[in-house]
Design an enzyme around this catalytic site. Sequence first.
Site, PDB file in Angstrom:
ATOM      1  N   CYS A   1       0.867  -1.184   0.000  1.00 46.41           N
ATOM      2  CA  CYS A   1       0.000   0.000   0.000  1.00 46.41           C
ATOM      3  C   CYS A   1       0.900   1.229   0.000  1.00 46.41           C
ATOM      4  O   CYS A   1       2.076   1.141  -0.384  1.00 46.41           O
ATOM      5  CB  CYS A   1      -0.973  -0.023   1.173  1.00 46.41           C
ATOM      6  SG  CYS A   1      -0.179  -0.024   2.800  1.00 46.41           S
TER       7      CYS A   1
ATOM      8  N   ASN B   1       2.309   1.457   4.345  1.00 51.89           N
ATOM      9  CA  ASN B   1       2.624   0.180   5.027  1.00 51.89           C
ATOM     10  C   ASN B   1       2.324   0.250   6.517  1.00 51.89           C
ATOM     11  O   ASN B   1       3.017  -0.375   7.337  1.00 51.89           O
ATOM     12  CB  ASN B   1       4.083  -0.264   4.782  1.00 51.89           C
ATOM     13  CG  ASN B   1       4.385  -1.704   5.199  1.00 51.89           C
ATOM     14  OD1 ASN B   1       5.486  -2.009   5.633  1.00 51.89           O
ATOM     15  ND2 ASN B   1       3.425  -2.604   5.089  1.00 51.89           N
TER      16      ASN B   1
ATOM     17  N   CYS C   1      -1.429   0.778   7.364  1.00 53.26           N
ATOM     18  CA  CYS C   1      -2.867   0.494   7.497  1.00 53.26           C
ATOM     19  C   CYS C   1      -3.274  -0.774   6.729  1.00 53.26           C
ATOM     20  O   CYS C   1      -3.581  -1.801   7.328  1.00 53.26           O
ATOM     21  CB  CYS C   1      -3.707   1.673   7.009  1.00 53.26           C
ATOM     22  SG  CYS C   1      -3.497   3.181   7.989  1.00 53.26           S
ATOM     23  N   ARG C   2      -3.294  -0.692   5.388  1.00 57.26           N
ATOM     24  CA  ARG C   2      -3.883  -1.779   4.606  1.00 57.26           C
ATOM     25  C   ARG C   2      -2.972  -2.979   4.428  1.00 57.26           C
ATOM     26  O   ARG C   2      -3.382  -4.129   4.658  1.00 57.26           O
ATOM     27  CB  ARG C   2      -4.304  -1.251   3.221  1.00 57.26           C
ATOM     28  CG  ARG C   2      -5.444  -0.267   3.276  1.00 57.26           C
ATOM     29  CD  ARG C   2      -5.578   0.515   1.978  1.00 57.26           C
ATOM     30  NE  ARG C   2      -4.485   1.448   1.799  1.00 57.26           N
ATOM     31  CZ  ARG C   2      -4.286   2.197   0.720  1.00 57.26           C
ATOM     32  NH1 ARG C   2      -5.141   2.103  -0.296  1.00 57.26           N
ATOM     33  NH2 ARG C   2      -3.281   3.037   0.660  1.00 57.26           N
ATOM     34  N   SER C   3      -1.734  -2.738   3.973  1.00 59.36           N
ATOM     35  CA  SER C   3      -0.884  -3.904   3.652  1.00 59.36           C
ATOM     36  C   SER C   3      -0.447  -4.702   4.891  1.00 59.36           C
ATOM     37  O   SER C   3      -0.331  -5.931   4.789  1.00 59.36           O
ATOM     38  CB  SER C   3       0.303  -3.516   2.764  1.00 59.36           C
ATOM     39  OG  SER C   3       1.145  -2.587   3.373  1.00 59.36           O
TER      40      SER C   3
ATOM     41  N   ASP D   1      -7.967   3.821   0.920  1.00 60.15           N
ATOM     42  CA  ASP D   1      -7.062   4.281   1.973  1.00 60.15           C
ATOM     43  C   ASP D   1      -7.897   4.756   3.175  1.00 60.15           C
ATOM     44  O   ASP D   1      -8.655   5.713   3.058  1.00 60.15           O
ATOM     45  CB  ASP D   1      -6.236   5.439   1.391  1.00 60.15           C
ATOM     46  CG  ASP D   1      -5.204   5.949   2.360  1.00 60.15           C
ATOM     47  OD1 ASP D   1      -5.265   5.608   3.554  1.00 60.15           O
ATOM     48  OD2 ASP D   1      -4.328   6.715   1.912  1.00 60.15           O
TER      49      ASP D   1
HETATM   50  P1  4NP Z   1      -1.783   2.771   4.051  1.00 58.75           P
HETATM   51  O1  4NP Z   1      -2.435   4.139   4.637  1.00 58.75           O
HETATM   52  O2  4NP Z   1      -1.239   3.124   2.694  1.00 58.75           O
HETATM   53  O3  4NP Z   1      -2.920   1.827   3.998  1.00 58.75           O
HETATM   54  O4  4NP Z   1      -0.696   2.386   5.051  1.00 58.75           O
HETATM   55  C1  4NP Z   1      -1.738   5.341   4.719  1.00 58.75           C
HETATM   56  C2  4NP Z   1      -0.913   5.594   5.793  1.00 58.75           C
HETATM   57  C3  4NP Z   1      -0.259   6.802   5.883  1.00 58.75           C
HETATM   58  C4  4NP Z   1      -0.428   7.757   4.888  1.00 58.75           C
HETATM   59  C5  4NP Z   1      -1.247   7.502   3.808  1.00 58.75           C
HETATM   60  C6  4NP Z   1      -1.915   6.283   3.724  1.00 58.75           C
HETATM   61  N1  4NP Z   1       0.236   9.015   4.998  1.00 58.75           N
HETATM   62  O5  4NP Z   1      -0.049   9.897   4.167  1.00 58.75           O
HETATM   63  O6  4NP Z   1       1.059   9.199   5.901  1.00 58.75           O
END
Ligand code: 4NP
Length: 160
Positions: A17, A20, A22-24, A129
């Site tokens: 994602c 790294n 939240c989703r992955s 996201d």
């Molecule tokens: P992820 O979510 O891609 O599912 O881990 C996010 C975590 C942090 C951010 C964006 C998406 N960020 O902008 O910091």
Amino acid sequence: MAATAEIAVPRSVLFVCLGNICRSPLAEGVFRSLVGEAGLSERFTIDSAGTGAWHIGNPPDPRSIDIAAKYGIDLSAQRARQVVPADFTRFDTILAMDADNLSTLRSGTSSGTARIRLLLGDPPMDVPDPYFGGPDGFEHVYRLVRSGCEQFLDTFDRPA
Ligand code: 4NP
């Protein structure tokens, strides 16, 4: 027997994602749990990474840890890392959580042997996201990720 031969080969999968956190990490934990339930842990290498660098070294977002724990999965030992060039040859399959990350991955390598595709490919769909949303988003993400991981595991023939 073809089915046994298919799963006898070790498989490696990297979930990707943006951050790294939240989703992955959730996908990594869910898939590891499904593989464990199927008795196939020794057949799979499973990891996750982000296309972005902001959260390198950090544990998963507490909301991901909480939703995973609700379903009996422990993400607390995971730490975020960024995708590196070696991932494109180290992993058989790289599964992106959304079309933006799929595009980043595909433009990030001109060589490499990994198949790079969306986690939810049939029909193609993003795992949205959830970072800037509320806790409901994480329940939704969990359901999508679980469905994608089940479908992905089903693409492998199982030993009888
Ligand atoms: P992820 O979510 O891609 O599912 O881990 C996010 C975590 C942090 C951010 C964006 C998406 N960020 O902008 O910091």
